[in-house]
Structures are given as C-alpha cells and as structure tokens.
Write a protein that holds these residues in place. Structure first.
Motif, PDB file in Angstrom:
ATOM      1  N   LEU A  50      29.109  30.638 -28.444  1.00 17.09           N
ATOM      2  CA  LEU A  50      29.889  29.977 -28.686  1.00 17.09           C
ATOM      3  C   LEU A  50      29.265  28.211 -28.744  1.00 17.09           C
ATOM      4  O   LEU A  50      29.967  28.103 -29.476  1.00 17.09           O
ATOM      5  CB  LEU A  50      30.827  29.388 -27.221  1.00 17.09           C
ATOM      6  CG  LEU A  50      31.771  30.345 -26.671  1.00 17.09           C
ATOM      7  CD1 LEU A  50      32.151  30.134 -25.824  1.00 17.09           C
ATOM      8  CD2 LEU A  50      33.055  31.398 -27.913  1.00 17.09           C
TER       9      LEU A  50
ATOM     10  N   TYR B  13      37.766  33.792 -34.637  1.00 17.42           N
ATOM     11  CA  TYR B  13      36.972  32.444 -33.717  1.00 17.42           C
ATOM     12  C   TYR B  13      37.360  31.407 -35.021  1.00 17.42           C
ATOM     13  O   TYR B  13      37.369  31.313 -35.800  1.00 17.42           O
ATOM     14  CB  TYR B  13      36.101  32.362 -33.317  1.00 17.42           C
ATOM     15  CG  TYR B  13      35.580  33.403 -32.101  1.00 17.42           C
ATOM     16  CD1 TYR B  13      35.368  32.799 -31.024  1.00 17.42           C
ATOM     17  CD2 TYR B  13      35.690  34.494 -32.289  1.00 17.42           C
ATOM     18  CE1 TYR B  13      35.360  32.920 -29.752  1.00 17.42           C
ATOM     19  CE2 TYR B  13      34.991  35.409 -31.035  1.00 17.42           C
ATOM     20  CZ  TYR B  13      34.971  34.627 -29.884  1.00 17.42           C
ATOM     21  OH  TYR B  13      34.666  35.614 -28.454  1.00 17.42           O
TER      22      TYR B  13
ATOM     23  N   ASP C  16      35.498  24.096 -33.306  1.00 17.70           N
ATOM     24  CA  ASP C  16      36.319  22.709 -33.462  1.00 17.70           C
ATOM     25  C   ASP C  16      34.999  21.947 -33.909  1.00 17.70           C
ATOM     26  O   ASP C  16      35.732  20.617 -33.238  1.00 17.70           O
ATOM     27  CB  ASP C  16      36.347  22.464 -32.379  1.00 17.70           C
ATOM     28  CG  ASP C  16      35.526  22.403 -31.172  1.00 17.70           C
ATOM     29  OD1 ASP C  16      34.082  22.473 -31.368  1.00 17.70           O
ATOM     30  OD2 ASP C  16      35.715  22.262 -29.904  1.00 17.70           O
TER      31      ASP C  16
ATOM     32  N   VAL D 263      35.929  28.557 -30.943  1.00 19.82           N
ATOM     33  CA  VAL D 263      37.191  28.451 -29.232  1.00 19.82           C
ATOM     34  C   VAL D 263      37.774  29.575 -30.360  1.00 19.82           C
ATOM     35  O   VAL D 263      38.476  30.028 -31.166  1.00 19.82           O
ATOM     36  CB  VAL D 263      38.176  27.633 -30.200  1.00 19.82           C
ATOM     37  CG1 VAL D 263      38.941  27.789 -28.927  1.00 19.82           C
ATOM     38  CG2 VAL D 263      36.968  26.186 -29.382  1.00 19.82           C
ATOM     39  N   ARG D 264      37.957  30.594 -29.690  1.00 22.16           N
ATOM     40  CA  ARG D 264      38.760  32.007 -29.893  1.00 22.16           C
ATOM     41  C   ARG D 264      39.865  31.620 -29.699  1.00 22.16           C
ATOM     42  O   ARG D 264      40.400  31.086 -28.869  1.00 22.16           O
ATOM     43  CB  ARG D 264      38.715  33.533 -28.604  1.00 22.16           C
ATOM     44  CG  ARG D 264      38.908  34.545 -28.807  1.00 22.16           C
ATOM     45  CD  ARG D 264      38.269  35.531 -28.166  1.00 22.16           C
ATOM     46  NE  ARG D 264      38.340  36.676 -28.820  1.00 22.16           N
ATOM     47  CZ  ARG D 264      38.809  38.041 -27.679  1.00 22.16           C
ATOM     48  NH1 ARG D 264      38.710  38.162 -26.732  1.00 22.16           N
ATOM     49  NH2 ARG D 264      38.902  39.322 -28.595  1.00 22.16           N
TER      50      ARG D 264
ATOM     51  N   THR E 199      38.335  30.870 -24.512  1.00 17.32           N
ATOM     52  CA  THR E 199      39.094  30.022 -25.404  1.00 17.32           C
ATOM     53  C   THR E 199      39.720  28.547 -24.442  1.00 17.32           C
ATOM     54  O   THR E 199      39.122  29.332 -22.961  1.00 17.32           O
ATOM     55  CB  THR E 199      40.649  30.687 -24.773  1.00 17.32           C
ATOM     56  OG1 THR E 199      40.984  31.713 -26.258  1.00 17.32           O
ATOM     57  CG2 THR E 199      41.810  29.704 -25.245  1.00 17.32           C
ATOM     58  N   LYS E 200      39.537  27.509 -24.924  1.00 13.68           N
ATOM     59  CA  LYS E 200      40.190  26.061 -23.840  1.00 13.68           C
ATOM     60  C   LYS E 200      41.521  26.180 -23.580  1.00 13.68           C
ATOM     61  O   LYS E 200      42.300  26.297 -24.370  1.00 13.68           O
ATOM     62  CB  LYS E 200      39.979  25.166 -24.976  1.00 13.68           C
ATOM     63  CG  LYS E 200      38.107  25.181 -25.389  1.00 13.68           C
ATOM     64  CD  LYS E 200      38.307  23.419 -25.874  1.00 13.68           C
ATOM     65  CE  LYS E 200      36.677  23.425 -26.547  1.00 13.68           C
ATOM     66  NZ  LYS E 200      37.042  22.302 -27.584  1.00 13.68           N
TER      67      LYS E 200
ATOM     68  N   ASP F 277      36.012  27.780 -19.113  1.00 14.05           N
ATOM     69  CA  ASP F 277      36.677  27.526 -18.750  1.00 14.05           C
ATOM     70  C   ASP F 277      37.840  29.267 -18.866  1.00 14.05           C
ATOM     71  O   ASP F 277      37.230  30.044 -18.953  1.00 14.05           O
ATOM     72  CB  ASP F 277      37.232  27.293 -20.460  1.00 14.05           C
ATOM     73  CG  ASP F 277      38.740  27.228 -20.654  1.00 14.05           C
ATOM     74  OD1 ASP F 277      39.303  25.925 -20.758  1.00 14.05           O
ATOM     75  OD2 ASP F 277      39.754  28.709 -20.292  1.00 14.05           O
TER      76      ASP F 277
END
Length: 505
Positions: A65, A94, A97, A102-103, A157-158, A169
C-alpha cells in the motif's frame, strides 16, 4: 472485409484527431467516445458511452500500500486494477491518494473467525482471524490467509476505525473488534438536537433524551434477559419526579406494562425507595417496611421477634395520631432514643418493648393504668424452677456487707452516692456480682441490686425469728415475775397474820 475494417480504423483515427484539434479550442474542450458522439454531457470533459462494453483500467501488480511501484510518477487520483494477492493488497481497484494506495469498497466475501491467541497452521483463502482473548498479548489483532498461511492483516480501505486495538485500518470488516481514538456520537435526526448518545475516549457514556422525544423520560438504559420484555429493568432520568426537579429512577416492568418507579436518587443526593418525592429534611425516604438481616429472613418472624437469624425491621402505620415510631436523636438536653407507642385499649397487656430469647419472652416494658412506664419484676413462677431449698445465707452474712458513700471519678460535680463496692460484696454474696475485666472503663465489675433483695428478706426473717424468740422469753419472764410477786404477796400476808396472833396473846 479488410477494406471495411481499414476504413473504420481510418475514420476512428480521423475522429480522434478531430477531437484533439477541437480540444485545443476553449469552445470544444470535451471528448466523447462511443455512440451518439454529438450528444455529450455539458459538465464532462470525457464521456464514454456503450451498451455492451466497459472501461478497462491498467492492470498492475502492486507490491504494498505504501509503495507506488510498479507505477512510476504516480500522482494523487491515479486509478489502477491490482492483480497481486499478499498481506497488504488483494485483487481489486485502487486509487493513489498521494502517499498510499487505497482500495475502493469491494464486495469480497470473507469468512471471519475468532480464537484465543495468534492463529497457527494452514488456512483457507478469504479468511480473517481475530484474537478475542482479552488476556492474550495479541488481543484484538487480526490475521488474513494468503497462500494458505496466516499473515498480519492490513485493511485496504481507510475508515474511521482501527482493526481491534492495532493501528491497522478496520476496512470493510463486518466482524471482529474495532476501535478509534475520538468520540462516537449517535444523533437523532428529528426533532433536531433532541437526543444523542456519546461514547467518549475516556470511558464515559453520555445519554441525552430531550422532551421533544419523551417528556416523561430523559436519557435511559434498558436491561433485560427476556426477549418479550425489553423494558424489564430501566435506569432513566425522570423529569417529572421530585416536584419537577427530576431524578435518576430505577424501574421494573412487567411484560406488557409500563416502567414502574422503584428507587430514586435526587439531584441533591437524597435517596427514595418506593416514592417519587423525598422531602427536604430526609436524606433517605422509604415508603413501607424497612428490613435488614444477615441472610434472607422471614419478615413475619422479624416483625414478631421470633426470627431464627438476626435482623431489623422498622415499621410505621396509620395516620398522624396513631403511629409506632423509633426516634434516634442527639443533644445533651434530649433523650437519644425515644420509643412512641400506639394508643391501646389495654396498656398493661400491650407493652412498649418485649425481650425475647429464641422466640420465648423474657421480659417487657409496659405502661400501667396510671400512665407510668414500668419494668416488671423478673419471672418467679414456681413451675419454672427446680431444686428448690432454703438458702444458707443469714443475717450474719448481711452484717458483713459494707455500705459506703462515694463519688465516681468521671463525675465532674463529684456528687456523692451510697451503695456497695462490687469486689467487697463478691466476698460475701457473689451471686449479686458480675466479675469484670482488667480495664475498669471498658469492663467494670457490676452489682445487681435486685439480687441483694432476697438476702435482705432472709435477714429480716432471721431477725424476726430472734424477735419472736425474745418476745417468748420476755413473756415467760413476765409470767415468772408475776408469780414471784404473787408469792411475795402471799408471804407478806402470812407474816402479818402471825404478828397479829402474837400480839393478841
């Protein structure tokens, strides 16, 4: 056929070229690929249209990531489709960012399991394991199965939550423990600002329920173990109690009924049981009997003084003029303990206090016909006694008892009184003395003056016998004296007659 394909490709190339030329013009800075090329959304810079085809993103093999590779010069907003499956990234779409990948949310189906401690052994794909043992060193940590082996789980994922107590997360997980550093607030939408529940990071739960939701109940907690009775127990703020000042009320609820108040804590810290109002002078207000015991004890037994175990029961009945009360008060000029009695038709038969041992009455305090409170004499029924014989004590023993005047050391006025010295009385009449301990202040020697009374009676009896004996002796002496006087008189008369006879000759 080849000519047709060539013409089609040529036309497409010309269209793209024309589009690029138009894009250089501020009036035509838009592009559309697909059907109806002349119809384009005025807000789009690029529009794709097809009823049978889709957009195919670049397929890349991401490594982690936090690394942009293998994409070079990645900028925020770049989208790819990842093909790698490892501890951090799984196949899916994805976006970058600016610092990490980020998925996007996916509908991947995982099998969530829990256990005690870290997982071991082989595992099936699409499985997430959570350590749910609170005593474990890895409590709350999660693992996922990659290639048949467990690896530490890192969510793609955030979200506002962490996975368990880790810094990972929580992602889209639907099971397992989650945590966060900030508050969690659940607000009611309508009426606006009328209710909310807040969980604070400091271990506090705040509940607010405004009158717009329910004028009778503020913030509340409902507890139950019966699915059909969700309000079995309720702890709630009741704005209507305590003359509208409100209070914290504990309720119980029968199935299908409304919560009934049982106990209340007022804003001023006063406690009420069975009431919805605690009067200002009262710290605790109980409506009904108050009972306490070391174990569960029959209430009737406590009320009658015949309970097998120790306890207490305070009871108040009737109106303002017909009460039984126990009053405890302080002050040098007041009695510390006051017992009031109901008006009774037969005061000598209905006592103020009854003393019992194992349920059997040992004595009582009652009000006599003159209105005086009396302590009755000890029980002396012949039927309750055995081994009856005359006492060996006599008046000689009574004469050995010293009667002295004295004052108590603790008496500041040094007021003198008359009585016995317990240690001296013990040498003569130990039955009337209770032997004390080493500390005279905490365990002094005591004298039961009532037990001296029989000795006084015995002494009087002995003295009376001596008096009767002396009376008898005196009576005999008086009789002898009278007889002697009679003899003297007879002898005197005889002498006179003899003298007279001599003279007459």
């Amino acid at each position: 056929m080849q000519v047709k394909q060539l013409l089609t490709r040529t036309a497409g190339a010309l269209g793209v070229t024309a589009g690029l030329l138009f894009a250089s013009s501020p009036l035509m800075a838009q592009m559309k690929i697909g059907g109806n090329p002349n119809t384009i959304n005025p807000s789009s810079i690029l529009e794709l249209e097809s009823a049978t085809k889709g957009l195919l993103l670049p397929r890349v093999a991401l490594t982690s990531l936090s690394s942009a590779a293998p994409v070079t010069g990645a900028v925020a907003g770049m989208h790819v489709y990842n093909t790698t499956d490892n501890a951090e990234v799984q196949p899916g779409e994805y976006f970058f960012d600016g610092s990490i990948w980020v998925r996007l949310n996916s509908n991947d189906t995982y099998n969530y399991i829990e256990g005690n401690g870290a997982p071991t052994g082989s595992c099936p794909a699409k499985t997430i394991y959570t350590d749910s043992d609170e005593d474990s060193g890895t409590f709350g940590q999660q693992w996922t199965c990659i290639g048949g082996a467990w690896v530490v789980y890192s969510s793609p994922t955030k979200t506002p939550f962490f996975a368990g107590l880790t810094s990972n997360d929580a992602g889209g997980a639907k099971r397992g423990m989650v945590s966060r550093f900030g508050h969690i607030v659940v607000r009611r939408e309508t009426p606006a600002n009328s209710g909310k529940s807040t969980i604070t990071p400091g271990g506090i739960i705040q509940l607010y329920r405004g009158a717009g939701i329910d004028a009778g109940f503020g913030g509340a907690i409902d507890l139950t173990n019966l699915p059909g009775n969700p309000l079995q127990y309720r702890i709630a703020v009741r704005p209507t109690v305590q003359n509208g000042n409100g209070g914290l009320v504990f309720h119980t609820t029968a199935p299908g009924d409304t919560p009934q108040p049982r106990m209340m804590l007022t804003p001023s810290g006063k406690l009420g049981i069975g009431v919805t109002l605690v009067e200002a002078p009262n710290l605790v207000h109980v409506n009904g009997s108050l009972q306490g015991s070391e174990q569960e004890v029959d209430a009737a037994g406590l009320a009658q003084g015949t309970a097998a175990l120790s306890g207490y029961r305070l009871f108040q009945e009737g109106g303002s003029t017909n009460k039984a009360q126990v009053i405890v008060q302080s002050g040098d000029n007041f009695a510390n303990l006051v017992l009031t009695k109901r008006t009774l038709p037969n005061p000598t038969q209905d006592p103020f206090v009854v003393f019992r041992v194992n349920g059997a009455e040992q004595g009582r305090i009652f009000r006599d016909n003159n209105g005086d409170v009396r302590f009755p004499t000890p029980t002396s029924d012949r039927r309750l006694k055995e081994n009856i014989k005359n006492t060996h004590y006599s008046i000689q023993d009574l004469m050995k008892i010293g009667v002295v005047e004295y004052n108590y050391i603790a008496n500041p006025k040094k007021e003198r009184t008359i009585g016995f010295i317990a240690q001296d009385l013990y040498k003569v009449f130990p039955e009337a003395v209770t032997v004390g301990g080493e500390d005279a202040k905490t365990n002094p020697w005591r004298v039961d003056a009532n037990k001296v009374t029989p000795l006084l009676v015995k002494a009087v009896q002995d003295q009376q016998k001596e008096i009767e004996s002396l009376k008898a002796q005196l009576s005999e002496m008086n009789a002898l004296k009278a007889e002697v006087a009679s003899i003297k008189a007879m002898l005197g008369n005889a002498g006179e007659k003899s003298s007279e006879a001599t003279i007459s000759k």
